[in-house]
Scaffold this motif. Structure first.
Motif, PDB file in Angstrom:
ATOM      1  N   TYR A 254      66.995  60.365  34.682  1.00  0.00           N
ATOM      2  CA  TYR A 254      66.964  59.216  35.534  1.00  0.00           C
ATOM      3  C   TYR A 254      67.190  59.777  37.043  1.00  0.00           C
ATOM      4  CZ  TYR A 254      68.575  55.387  38.497  1.00  0.00           C
ATOM      5  OH  TYR A 254      68.883  54.559  39.563  1.00  0.00           O
ATOM      6  N   ILE A 255      68.252  60.649  37.335  1.00  0.00           N
ATOM      7  CA  ILE A 255      68.385  61.338  38.373  1.00  0.00           C
ATOM      8  C   ILE A 255      67.527  62.163  39.137  1.00  0.00           C
ATOM      9  CG2 ILE A 255      70.281  62.695  39.614  1.00  0.00           C
ATOM     10  CD1 ILE A 255      72.541  61.539  37.746  1.00  0.00           C
ATOM     11  N   MET A 256      66.683  62.738  38.074  1.00  0.00           N
ATOM     12  CA  MET A 256      65.647  63.793  38.545  1.00  0.00           C
ATOM     13  C   MET A 256      64.428  63.197  38.899  1.00  0.00           C
ATOM     14  SD  MET A 256      66.341  67.299  36.286  1.00  0.00           S
ATOM     15  CE  MET A 256      66.494  66.512  34.623  1.00  0.00           C
ATOM     16  N   VAL A 257      64.262  61.946  38.172  1.00  0.00           N
ATOM     17  CA  VAL A 257      63.238  61.104  38.717  1.00  0.00           C
ATOM     18  C   VAL A 257      63.104  60.146  39.942  1.00  0.00           C
ATOM     19  CG1 VAL A 257      61.774  59.220  37.714  1.00  0.00           C
ATOM     20  CG2 VAL A 257      62.310  61.309  36.232  1.00  0.00           C
ATOM     21  N   TYR A 258      64.512  59.862  39.927  1.00  0.00           N
ATOM     22  CA  TYR A 258      64.812  58.771  41.102  1.00  0.00           C
ATOM     23  C   TYR A 258      64.871  59.666  42.390  1.00  0.00           C
ATOM     24  CZ  TYR A 258      65.914  54.320  43.251  1.00  0.00           C
ATOM     25  OH  TYR A 258      66.168  53.522  44.180  1.00  0.00           O
ATOM     26  N   ALA A 259      65.601  60.927  42.469  1.00  0.00           N
ATOM     27  CA  ALA A 259      66.135  61.488  43.574  1.00  0.00           C
ATOM     28  C   ALA A 259      64.709  61.953  44.435  1.00  0.00           C
ATOM     29  CB  ALA A 259      66.847  62.583  43.309  1.00  0.00           C
ATOM     30  N   PRO A 260      63.827  62.797  43.775  1.00  0.00           N
ATOM     31  CA  PRO A 260      62.730  63.348  44.727  1.00  0.00           C
ATOM     32  C   PRO A 260      61.968  62.140  45.445  1.00  0.00           C
ATOM     33  CG  PRO A 260      62.464  64.278  42.498  1.00  0.00           C
ATOM     34  CD  PRO A 260      63.696  63.034  42.601  1.00  0.00           C
ATOM     35  N   PRO A 261      61.547  61.099  45.065  1.00  0.00           N
ATOM     36  CA  PRO A 261      60.859  59.993  45.944  1.00  0.00           C
ATOM     37  C   PRO A 261      61.835  59.701  47.373  1.00  0.00           C
ATOM     38  CG  PRO A 261      60.490  59.331  43.896  1.00  0.00           C
ATOM     39  CD  PRO A 261      61.562  60.397  43.603  1.00  0.00           C
ATOM     40  N   ILE A 262      63.082  59.804  47.188  1.00  0.00           N
ATOM     41  CA  ILE A 262      63.937  59.476  48.219  1.00  0.00           C
ATOM     42  C   ILE A 262      63.682  60.522  49.508  1.00  0.00           C
ATOM     43  CG2 ILE A 262      66.351  59.199  49.218  1.00  0.00           C
ATOM     44  CD1 ILE A 262      67.222  58.415  46.409  1.00  0.00           C
ATOM     45  N   LEU A 263      63.445  61.857  49.012  1.00  0.00           N
ATOM     46  CA  LEU A 263      63.470  62.826  49.980  1.00  0.00           C
ATOM     47  C   LEU A 263      61.995  62.862  50.556  1.00  0.00           C
ATOM     48  CD1 LEU A 263      64.595  65.973  47.867  1.00  0.00           C
ATOM     49  CD2 LEU A 263      65.774  64.771  49.768  1.00  0.00           C
ATOM     50  N   ILE A 264      61.031  62.264  49.729  1.00  0.00           N
ATOM     51  CA  ILE A 264      59.635  61.790  50.382  1.00  0.00           C
ATOM     52  C   ILE A 264      59.534  60.986  51.403  1.00  0.00           C
ATOM     53  CG2 ILE A 264      57.299  60.820  49.738  1.00  0.00           C
ATOM     54  CD1 ILE A 264      57.496  62.008  46.941  1.00  0.00           C
ATOM     55  N   PHE A 265      60.299  60.006  51.706  1.00  0.00           N
ATOM     56  CA  PHE A 265      60.537  59.183  52.710  1.00  0.00           C
ATOM     57  C   PHE A 265      61.611  59.556  53.570  1.00  0.00           C
ATOM     58  CE2 PHE A 265      58.955  56.830  48.878  1.00  0.00           C
ATOM     59  CZ  PHE A 265      57.601  56.444  49.448  1.00  0.00           C
ATOM     60  N   PHE A 266      62.751  58.959  53.566  1.00  0.00           N
ATOM     61  CA  PHE A 266      63.918  59.148  54.539  1.00  0.00           C
ATOM     62  C   PHE A 266      65.138  58.821  53.551  1.00  0.00           C
ATOM     63  CE2 PHE A 266      62.204  55.071  55.611  1.00  0.00           C
ATOM     64  CZ  PHE A 266      63.487  54.447  55.616  1.00  0.00           C
ATOM     65  N   VAL A 267      66.272  59.219  54.282  1.00  0.00           N
ATOM     66  CA  VAL A 267      67.460  59.263  53.362  1.00  0.00           C
ATOM     67  C   VAL A 267      68.827  58.439  54.392  1.00  0.00           C
ATOM     68  CG1 VAL A 267      69.013  60.709  52.111  1.00  0.00           C
ATOM     69  CG2 VAL A 267      66.722  61.771  52.755  1.00  0.00           C
ATOM     70  N   PRO A 268      68.822  57.266  54.269  1.00  0.00           N
ATOM     71  CA  PRO A 268      69.910  56.411  54.550  1.00  0.00           C
ATOM     72  C   PRO A 268      70.788  56.326  53.380  1.00  0.00           C
ATOM     73  CG  PRO A 268      68.018  54.967  54.079  1.00  0.00           C
ATOM     74  CD  PRO A 268      67.334  56.284  53.949  1.00  0.00           C
ATOM     75  N   ASP A 269      71.827  55.723  53.634  1.00  0.00           N
ATOM     76  CA  ASP A 269      72.800  55.658  52.607  1.00  0.00           C
ATOM     77  C   ASP A 269      72.340  54.667  51.206  1.00  0.00           C
ATOM     78  OD1 ASP A 269      72.856  53.458  54.096  1.00  0.00           O
ATOM     79  OD2 ASP A 269      75.072  53.220  54.185  1.00  0.00           O
ATOM     80  N   LYS A 270      71.676  53.549  51.805  1.00  0.00           N
ATOM     81  CA  LYS A 270      71.374  52.589  50.816  1.00  0.00           C
ATOM     82  C   LYS A 270      70.303  53.230  49.645  1.00  0.00           C
ATOM     83  CE  LYS A 270      71.763  48.664  54.080  1.00  0.00           C
ATOM     84  NZ  LYS A 270      72.915  48.127  53.202  1.00  0.00           N
ATOM     85  N   LEU A 271      69.412  54.199  49.968  1.00  0.00           N
ATOM     86  CA  LEU A 271      68.300  54.499  49.108  1.00  0.00           C
ATOM     87  C   LEU A 271      69.102  55.325  48.076  1.00  0.00           C
ATOM     88  CD1 LEU A 271      65.308  55.354  51.132  1.00  0.00           C
ATOM     89  CD2 LEU A 271      65.987  53.196  50.039  1.00  0.00           C
ATOM     90  N   ARG A 272      70.085  56.047  48.133  1.00  0.00           N
ATOM     91  CA  ARG A 272      70.984  56.810  47.263  1.00  0.00           C
ATOM     92  C   ARG A 272      71.892  56.211  46.382  1.00  0.00           C
ATOM     93  NH1 ARG A 272      74.669  61.045  50.257  1.00  0.00           N
ATOM     94  NH2 ARG A 272      76.460  59.746  51.096  1.00  0.00           N
ATOM     95  N   LEU A 273      72.152  54.903  46.543  1.00  0.00           N
ATOM     96  CA  LEU A 273      73.183  54.161  45.895  1.00  0.00           C
ATOM     97  C   LEU A 273      72.647  53.781  44.539  1.00  0.00           C
ATOM     98  CD1 LEU A 273      74.096  51.562  48.418  1.00  0.00           C
ATOM     99  CD2 LEU A 273      75.503  52.991  47.390  1.00  0.00           C
ATOM    100  N   PRO A 274      71.400  53.755  44.167  1.00  0.00           N
ATOM    101  CA  PRO A 274      70.996  53.457  42.785  1.00  0.00           C
ATOM    102  C   PRO A 274      71.333  54.945  41.791  1.00  0.00           C
ATOM    103  CG  PRO A 274      69.312  52.694  44.051  1.00  0.00           C
ATOM    104  CD  PRO A 274      70.246  53.476  45.021  1.00  0.00           C
ATOM    105  N   LEU A 275      71.672  56.046  42.581  1.00  0.00           N
ATOM    106  CA  LEU A 275      71.861  57.299  41.757  1.00  0.00           C
ATOM    107  C   LEU A 275      73.335  57.219  41.393  1.00  0.00           C
ATOM    108  CD1 LEU A 275      70.026  59.908  44.083  1.00  0.00           C
ATOM    109  CD2 LEU A 275      69.312  59.044  41.836  1.00  0.00           C
TER     110      LEU A 275
END
Length: 368
Positions: A254-275
């Protein structure tokens, strides 16, 4: 206990935005999935898997990139059961997503699966002026409605005709791809910067200044509350250990699938909360195993895990960032939001003082 003391969770629940709902849905889906990829008679007809699909579907219409995890969840269920149980999970997802797609087609006369902002978000994180964290398209107004209207206007002017939402998205996706092709070195440096933002212990504010309000609340600054640094280090330590065992394999996937799309866009705190919930589960496993090892063999059993935690903690310390907006006396956005709240409470004099502080601060993106 980690979740109860994680101050970004407490802050975001007070905002009543989609992020608090999202991690509840994801954790609920994990609870419905089998713990081991082995045949189990507990749900012969796929009832639990169907409910997991419903929860993942609701999570997907809350944040569409959850859809990337659905094939992994279906594969996990298929390994541990029958094809029908995997299909039950997929059916649950489809039943949630399909009405949204149908609504988009009927109301907008456009095929949009869930939402149409992917292209704009992609360009925000992939352009010459991107800093990897600020959610503003260059050349647009730095307000919510201003940015929304300007991105449509710019795309339609470039194409010379009115555009459907999916066409606006494709326009900005194309401009982002042009940047990647024409300036690969700059793009690589930007992606390394976004990786640093994703892993670093500091919260990077998106639409609100989280440190301003954490400090304003007072009690959230107490040392008893946890931040991303502790959870991140313990979670990585757990994944680096026995991550192939049982549910930890699913959490790692789950972490490996969910994290890369965050890097494709931009990285505010809210986007990494589901991790964070997945990391908390693995971090709890680290602490539980350390306690069992201490009881069985004393300090000798803790040498290797402690060394790993110290190495990861040192790495987190080296890549940390010191946000200029952490000081509650400086950020214009925080004073502006506080002034609005005071005005609604019928305190115009106090509201005016906060508005004045916001106006007099020389900060970017203070057009409001």
């Amino acid at each position: 206990l980690m979740a109860a003391l994680y101050w970004p969770f407490i802050y975001n629940e007070g905002e009543l935005l989609l992020d608090s709902l999202l991690w509840v849905l994801i954790v609920g889906a994990f609870l419905m999935l089998p713990e081991e990829p082995t045949p189990s008679p507990s749900s012969p007809k796929g009832g639990r898997e169907f409910l997991a699909g419903i929860l993942l579907g609701l999570a997907a219409i809350t944040r569409p990139n959850v859809l990337m995890f659905v094939p992994v969840a279906a594969w996990w269920v298929f390994r541990g059961g029958t094809k029908s149980r995997a299909l039950s999970l997929i059916l649950g997802v489809v039943l949630c997503v399909l009405p949204v797609t149908a609504r988009n087609w009927v109301v907008g006369n456009d095929f949009v699966l869930v939402a149409s902002q992917a292209g704009v978000n992609f360009y925000i994180g992939n352009n010459e002026w991107s800093d990897g964290k600020t959610a503003v398209v260059p050349g647009t107004r730095a307000t919510w409605w201003g940015g929304y209207e300007d991105t449509i206007r710019i795309a339609e002017q470039a194409q010379g005709r009115p555009l459907a939402p999916s066409e606006v998205s494709r326009f900005w996706m194309g401009k982002g791809m042009e940047f990647l092709v024409q300036k690969p070195a700059r793009a690589m440096r930007l992606y390394l910067l976004k990786l640093k933002y994703l892993l670093n212990p500091t919260e990077i504010s998106n639409n609100q200044n989280v440190y301003f309000f954490r400090n304003y609340a007072g009690f959230l600054s107490w040392p008893v509350f946890l931040g991303f640094g502790v959870i991140g280090v313990l979670g990585l330590a757990g994944l680096a250990g026995s991550w192939r065992e049982g549910t930890r394999l699913l959490l790692a996937a789950y972490i490996m699938v969910y994290a890369p799309p965050i890097l494709i866009f931009f990285v505010p705190d809210k986007l990494r909360l589901p991790l964070v919930p997945a990391r908390m589960v693995v971090a709890g496993g680290v602490l539980a195993r350390a306690w069992e090892g201490w009881k069985a063999a004393g300090f000798a059993s803790l040498r290797r895990p402690l060394a790993l935690v110290l190495v990861l903690g040192g790495g987190a310390f080296l890549i940390r960032i010191n946000p200029p907006y952490a000081d509650p006396a400086k950020p214009s956005d925080g004073h502006f939001t506080l002034a609005n709240a005071l005005a609604r409470k019928g305190k115009p004099a106090e509201a005016y003082a906060c508005y004045l502080r916001a106006v007099n601060l020389n900060e970017p993106y203070r057009s409001r």
